[in-house]
Design a protein around this motif. Structure first.
Motif, mmCIF file in Angstrom:
data_model
loop_
_atom_site.group_PDB
_atom_site.id
_atom_site.type_symbol
_atom_site.label_atom_id
_atom_site.label_comp_id
_atom_site.label_asym_id
_atom_site.label_seq_id
_atom_site.Cartn_x
_atom_site.Cartn_y
_atom_site.Cartn_z
ATOM 1 N N THR A 1 47.312 10.188 2.476
ATOM 2 C CA THR A 1 47.693 9.455 3.679
ATOM 3 C C THR A 1 48.694 10.286 4.457
ATOM 4 O O THR A 1 49.478 11.039 3.870
ATOM 5 C CB THR A 1 48.285 8.070 3.332
ATOM 6 O OG1 THR A 1 48.489 7.340 4.531
ATOM 7 C CG2 THR A 1 49.590 8.181 2.588
ATOM 8 N N SER A 2 48.652 10.174 5.787
ATOM 9 C CA SER A 2 49.628 10.848 6.645
ATOM 10 C C SER A 2 50.792 9.903 6.866
ATOM 11 O O SER A 2 50.599 8.723 7.150
ATOM 12 C CB SER A 2 49.000 11.217 7.995
ATOM 13 O OG SER A 2 47.996 12.174 7.814
ATOM 14 N N GLY B 1 54.309 9.308 9.097
ATOM 15 C CA GLY B 1 54.993 9.723 10.317
ATOM 16 C C GLY B 1 53.996 10.126 11.387
ATOM 17 O O GLY B 1 52.785 9.969 11.240
ATOM 18 N N ASP B 2 54.516 10.682 12.482
ATOM 19 C CA ASP B 2 53.627 11.175 13.538
ATOM 20 C C ASP B 2 53.814 12.674 13.701
ATOM 21 O O ASP B 2 54.784 13.254 13.238
ATOM 22 C CB ASP B 2 53.851 10.436 14.860
ATOM 23 C CG ASP B 2 55.249 10.621 15.425
ATOM 24 O OD1 ASP B 2 56.015 11.403 14.858
ATOM 25 O OD2 ASP B 2 55.560 9.962 16.442
ATOM 26 N N ALA B 3 52.848 13.304 14.358
ATOM 27 C CA ALA B 3 52.823 14.767 14.447
ATOM 28 C C ALA B 3 54.071 15.315 15.143
ATOM 29 O O ALA B 3 54.532 16.402 14.821
ATOM 30 C CB ALA B 3 51.568 15.223 15.180
ATOM 31 N N ARG B 4 54.632 14.574 16.105
ATOM 32 C CA ARG B 4 55.807 15.075 16.825
ATOM 33 C C ARG B 4 57.095 14.869 16.021
ATOM 34 O O ARG B 4 58.042 15.615 16.167
ATOM 35 C CB ARG B 4 55.931 14.374 18.171
ATOM 36 C CG ARG B 4 54.817 14.766 19.129
ATOM 37 C CD ARG B 4 54.919 13.975 20.406
ATOM 38 N NE ARG B 4 54.599 12.578 20.063
ATOM 39 C CZ ARG B 4 55.092 11.536 20.680
ATOM 40 N NH1 ARG B 4 55.924 11.684 21.680
ATOM 41 N NH2 ARG B 4 54.754 10.311 20.313
ATOM 42 N N GLY B 5 57.118 13.854 15.189
ATOM 43 C CA GLY B 5 58.352 13.517 14.483
ATOM 44 C C GLY B 5 58.401 13.994 13.042
ATOM 45 O O GLY B 5 59.113 13.415 12.231
ATOM 46 N N ALA C 1 55.514 14.657 10.727
ATOM 47 C CA ALA C 1 54.541 14.011 9.835
ATOM 48 C C ALA C 1 54.252 14.906 8.634
ATOM 49 O O ALA C 1 54.407 16.121 8.689
ATOM 50 C CB ALA C 1 53.253 13.723 10.591
ATOM 51 N N TYR C 2 53.838 14.266 7.561
ATOM 52 C CA TYR C 2 53.433 15.002 6.368
ATOM 53 C C TYR C 2 52.358 14.199 5.652
ATOM 54 O O TYR C 2 52.164 13.021 5.914
ATOM 55 C CB TYR C 2 54.620 15.318 5.451
ATOM 56 C CG TYR C 2 55.424 14.108 5.032
ATOM 57 C CD1 TYR C 2 55.116 13.416 3.860
ATOM 58 C CD2 TYR C 2 56.482 13.659 5.805
ATOM 59 C CE1 TYR C 2 55.843 12.312 3.466
ATOM 60 C CE2 TYR C 2 57.223 12.553 5.415
ATOM 61 C CZ TYR C 2 56.896 11.888 4.250
ATOM 62 O OH TYR C 2 57.617 10.785 3.862
ATOM 63 N N TYR D 1 46.183 18.429 9.290
ATOM 64 C CA TYR D 1 45.928 17.014 9.569
ATOM 65 C C TYR D 1 44.447 16.722 9.809
ATOM 66 O O TYR D 1 44.094 15.591 10.094
ATOM 67 C CB TYR D 1 46.749 16.546 10.776
ATOM 68 C CG TYR D 1 48.227 16.655 10.512
ATOM 69 C CD1 TYR D 1 48.836 15.859 9.556
ATOM 70 C CD2 TYR D 1 49.012 17.565 11.202
ATOM 71 C CE1 TYR D 1 50.191 15.961 9.278
ATOM 72 C CE2 TYR D 1 50.374 17.667 10.945
ATOM 73 C CZ TYR D 1 50.948 16.873 9.991
ATOM 74 O OH TYR D 1 52.289 16.981 9.722
#
Length: 190
Positions: free
Chosen positions: A88-89, A91-95, A97-98, A153
């Motif tokens: 599962t991802s 967070g978000d890509a800008r903040g 994410a992992y 991602y």
């Protein structure tokens, strides 16, 4: 042409003489009988050895002291099954994410342990194993699948990585020497 023959002909490696295409269904009981016929000589001078009560299968062809499926030997590994059921991802890509992988490990006693681990956790385990294991055992640690920052991602990449990490983790946790070491125990419990 039967469906099995058609499937074999359509297989991309069907023209190679060293490859045998197996059917989708294997009759386990028939395979067991065939194995017994190959291993045991049914002649009256050599009676078939009687299986010990703990034996889940026939004896090894190399020794009558080793039984297939007998995992009660000197293995230090705590697990008998290892899988990574998904990811599962977070967070978000800008903040920042992992991706977190759900590692499921079944102990020899049958207890199921789930551990949620990032790729960096796998890398930390590899590094810890290479630092703490005796020199003779370091060669047993497989190479960790590489990082791919630009594709991390994408679902196709994550599916391939999940499978590669599952194979890596199984090779470590199910290894008779590596699977019970301190670094592995700490990794599972943290």
């Amino acid at each position: 042409m039967s469906s099995a023959s058609a499937a074999a002909a359509a297989h991309p490696f069907s023209k190679h003489s060293r490859l045998e295409i197996l059917p989708n269904h294997i009759d386990v009981e028939e395979e067991s009988r065939l194995y017994d016929d190959l291993v045991f000589d049914e002649s009256p001078t050599e009676p078939r050895p009687r299986a010990r009560s703990f034996s889940p299968g026939p004896p090894s062809v190399f020794s009558h002291d080793i039984w297939l499926g007998d995992n009660s030997g000197a293995s230090a590994a705590f697990a008998r099954e290892v899988s990574i059921s998904g990811w599962t991802s977070v967070g978000d890509a800008r903040g920042g994410a992992y991706v977190v992988y759900d590692c499921a490990m079944k102990t020899k006693e049958g207890t199921l342990i789930h551990a949620h681990k990032r790729y960096s956790d796998f890398a930390a385990l590899e590094l810890q194993l290479l630092r703490t294991l005796p020199r003779t055992q370091r060669a047993f640690v497989p190479e960790l699948p590489p990082k791919a920052p630009l594709a991390r991602y994408r679902s196709a990449f994550l599916a391939r990585r999940r499978l590669a990490l599952e194979h890596w983790l199984a090779a470590v946790l199910l290894h008779p020497d590596l699977g019970g070491c301190e670094a592995v125990r700490r990794w599972v419990m943290n």
